[in-house]
Motif scaffolding. Structure first.
Motif, PDB file in Angstrom:
ATOM      1  N   ASN A  52     -11.107   0.615   6.624  1.00  0.00           N
ATOM      2  CA  ASN A  52     -12.010   0.580   7.848  1.00  0.00           C
ATOM      3  C   ASN A  52     -12.496  -0.789   8.293  1.00  0.00           C
ATOM      4  O   ASN A  52     -12.884  -1.373   7.329  1.00  0.00           O
ATOM      5  N   LYS A  59      -5.020   7.328  15.297  1.00  0.00           N
ATOM      6  CA  LYS A  59      -5.701   8.209  14.324  1.00  0.00           C
ATOM      7  C   LYS A  59      -6.454   9.205  15.638  1.00  0.00           C
ATOM      8  O   LYS A  59      -7.311   8.685  16.013  1.00  0.00           O
ATOM      9  N   GLU A 107      -7.598   7.117   2.543  1.00  0.00           N
ATOM     10  CA  GLU A 107      -8.554   6.240   3.510  1.00  0.00           C
ATOM     11  C   GLU A 107      -9.615   5.726   2.412  1.00  0.00           C
ATOM     12  O   GLU A 107     -10.289   6.786   1.930  1.00  0.00           O
ATOM     13  N   GLU A 123      -7.853  -0.045   9.729  1.00  0.00           N
ATOM     14  CA  GLU A 123      -8.248   1.000  10.597  1.00  0.00           C
ATOM     15  C   GLU A 123      -9.158   0.189  11.571  1.00  0.00           C
ATOM     16  O   GLU A 123     -10.236  -0.169  11.194  1.00  0.00           O
ATOM     17  N   ASP A 183      -8.422   3.975  14.862  1.00  0.00           N
ATOM     18  CA  ASP A 183      -9.092   5.033  14.104  1.00  0.00           C
ATOM     19  C   ASP A 183      -9.966   5.694  15.470  1.00  0.00           C
ATOM     20  O   ASP A 183     -10.060   5.019  16.590  1.00  0.00           O
TER      21      ASP A 183
HETATM   22 MG    MG Z   1     -11.660   5.382   9.364  1.00  0.00          MG
END
Ligand code: MG
Ligand code: C2E
Ligand code: MG
Length: 591
Positions: free
Chosen positions: A417, A500, A357, A449, A479
């Protein structure tokens, strides 16, 4: 009688002609008044009668002083020196106030000329004047338009700030405290939209009237705009505590008064108000800053659930200043090359690295390393996140392109993200496509995400955008799953690849039964919807054991490594690939 000679006949004809001319000239729209040397009126014209209301019979033989309003006696006779000028120059002109027969005082422009005989002795005065009241009224009207709100007739922001500055000067002289109360009606826009603008207008007029009833005559009530009013209470007390107490009572009175029902076309309407108060003493703090303070306090009142009162708090001000300074620095961060991406390992069931990530880091020369939890919310609020998000996407894709060249990293997926604000902009999917193309990246290596908040606003738009992204070949993960407000039904509609599990649940699984249950439910849910599931924030062997036992498919957390600069991340990968035992541990702050 002796016959007149020729010259005399001509002369009398000329005089007669001149008299006829002056007779016509006498009847103009300007008033004319002729007096003798002692100011006794001997003749006036029609315009005189129209303006003053007096007929010739009522004024002839009386002193011109009878027209005097008394309003400017001193100035008129002594200071301006009208008489002096008349003696010196033979004429005077200026603006004066006189009184009409009906008692009304009016402004007029007057010219007085002295008429003298051959011996230079004044025999008469001729006064010519016109009425200035209409012109003055028009000027007044224009001034009013610029200074007063048309709807409520209250002073507008401009006039308020002027008056406030004057009152501050007075407060300095008297060393007395005063206060400004900023009042914002709660949900006025809703009411305006549902009940119509006419009702909205009536409500505002009524609010203005109630506000005036709540304060003293000497206090100022103004309308700053839309549904925002401000009240200035001056000279409350010389003691701060006493001022706070008294102003608090006034604010409460206003809050209570504004929450009483209003009526529009017979329908009762209810509204409430949020009130922010800032106190002042003297003119040390400028007026616009004091209004800002009241505004900040008003927003606090709104945040506290509306229908309430808040006083401005200097601690809050410090926080706001710090926030502004951070935002300012953030604005420069890209240009000054202060951002960096760190990479945190994601592993599968067999602890094999499957990806990473990308986590943003801000290295500020004075602040040091600033974590995203501090600056991302500010970036989102100021929309700087759009530029920052673009920078992240660009650099993540550049990294993927580099990794594609190396057998050890070629198969890694990189999770990026994406803030809800970034996702919401038109053309987001296109911007991702552009980045993939720019860096020649295999789209299946990129994972976005998203948080559950992307679903909150526009569900249809979200579904459409996600499909567009899927069509590019990138994968999508939700996320922090479990902490949002999402309903299960949306999961069905979205083309998601992964859930997630939020780290707060992972952290609780070994000691909190409900967290353990939740994690288990999320894993089942993902399996049923044919999505894969990753747990984040895995820190301990016990958490890992639990997750594996419940068939979680992938893991991320300090147990496998923290977020690292790219070269350290690659070194960690290399050690794992080389089968070095304890490779994770070397980068794990928990071990
Ligand atoms: Mg994240
Ligand atoms: P996130 O996406 O949920 O990232 C996970 C956060 O948990 C990261 O914090 C990570 O360093 C931390 N973390 C990872 N493993 C563990 C662990 O085992 N224990 C604990 N206690 N924490 C762990 P970080 O890097 O501070 O990021 C915080 C949040 O900032 C991220 O949460 C993400 O929402 C946001 N963020 C980070 N980078 C970006 C970015 O590039 N764009 C956007 N929009 N948001 C970002
Ligand atoms: Mg997370």
């Amino acid at each position: 009688m002796e016959p007149a000679d020729n010259n005399t006949v001509e002369l009398s004809a000329e005089i007669e002609q001149a008299l006829r001319i002056s007779e016509v000239a006498f009847e103009t729209s300007d008033a004319i008044m002729i007096t003798n040397a002692d100011c006794f009126i001997i003749r006036v014209n029609q315009a005189f009668q129209d303006i003053t209301g007096y007929s010739p019979d009522e004024v002839i033989g009386r002193n011109a002083r009878m027209l005097n309003s008394g309003r400017h006696d001193k100035i008129f006779h002594a200071e301006v020196g009208m008489w002096q000028q008349l003696f010196q120059d033979g004429s005077w002109s200026g603006e004066i106030f006189d009184m009409r027969k009906n008692g009304e005082t009016y402004p007029k422009w007057m010219k007085i000329t002295a008429v003298a005989n051959r011996d230079r002795q004044t025999t008469h005065y001729v006064g010519i004047f016109n009425d200035l009241s209409e012109r003055n009224n028009r000027e007044e009207e224009i001034r009013n338009l610029a200074s007063y709100d048309k709807l409520t007739r209250l002073p507008n922001r401009h006039l308020f700030l002027d008056r406030f500055a004057e009152k501050l000067a007075k407060s300095t002289r008297l060393k007395s405290y005063g206060a400004t109360l900023l009042i914002d009606l709660d949900r006025f826009k809703n009411l305006n939209d549902t009940m119509g603008h006419d009702c909205g207008d009536l409500l505002l007029i009524e609010v203005a009237a109630r506000l005036k009833d709540c304060v003293r005559e000497m206090d100022t009530v103004a309308r700053l705009g839309a549904d925002e009013f401000i009240v200035l209470i001056e000279d409350v007390s010389n003691d701060l505590d006493e001022t706070s107490r008294r102003v608090g009572l006034v604010a409460e009175k206003i809050r209570e008064c504004l929450s009483r029902p209003y009526f529009c076309n017979g329908h009762p309407l209810l509204t409430s108000s949020s009130i922010g108060v800032s106190l002042f003493c003297g003119s040390e703090i400028p007026v616009d800053v004091l209004v800002q303070h009241a505004e900040m306090a008003m927003y606090q009142a709104k945040n506290a659930g509306r229908d309430s009162i808040r006083f401005f708090d200097p601690v809050m001000q410090d926080r706001v200043n710090a926030h502004a300074a951070l935002e300012n620095d953030l604005r420069q961060a890209i240009g000054r090359n202060q951002f960096d991406l760190h990479y945190q390992m994601q592993v599968d069931n067999n602890h094999r690295p499957v990806g990473a990530e990308a986590l943003l880091r801000w290295n500020h020369p004075d602040r040091g390393m600033v974590l995203p939890g501090v600056f991302i919310p500010i970036a989102e609020e100021s929309l700087l996140i759009l530029e920052i998000g673009n920078w992240v996407m660009d650099n993540a894709c550049r990294q993927l392109a580099l990794w594609a060249k190396n057998p050890e990293t070629r198969k890694l997926t990189l999770a990026v993200n994406v803030s809800a604000k970034q996702f919401a902009i038109a053309g987001f999917a296109e911007s991702v496509a552009t980045m993939l193309k720019k860096h020649q990246v295999d789209p299946s290596r990129l994972k976005l995400e998203l948080t559950e908040s992307v679903m909150l606003e526009d569900m249809d738009g979200t579904v459409e955008k996600m499909h567009a992204l899927k069509a590019l070949g990138v994968s999508l993960s939700i996320d922090d799953f479990g902490i949002g407000y999402s309903s299960l039904s949306y999961l069905k509609q979205l083309p998601l690849d992964q859930l997630k599990i939020d780290q707060s649940f992972v952290q609780g699984i070994t000691n909190d039964g409900s967290d353990a249950m939740l994690v288990q439910t999320i894993i089942d849910l993902a399996t049923n919807f044919r999505m894969n599931v990753i747990a984040e924030g895995v820190e301990t062997q016990a958490q890992l054991t639990f997750l594996k036992h419940h068939e979680c498919m992938a893991f991320q957390g300090f147990l496998f490594g923290m977020a690292l600069p790219v070269n350290e991340f690659e070194r960690l990968l290399h050690r794992i690939a080389g089968g070095i035992t304890g490779a994770f541990r070397a980068f794990n702050p928990m071990c």
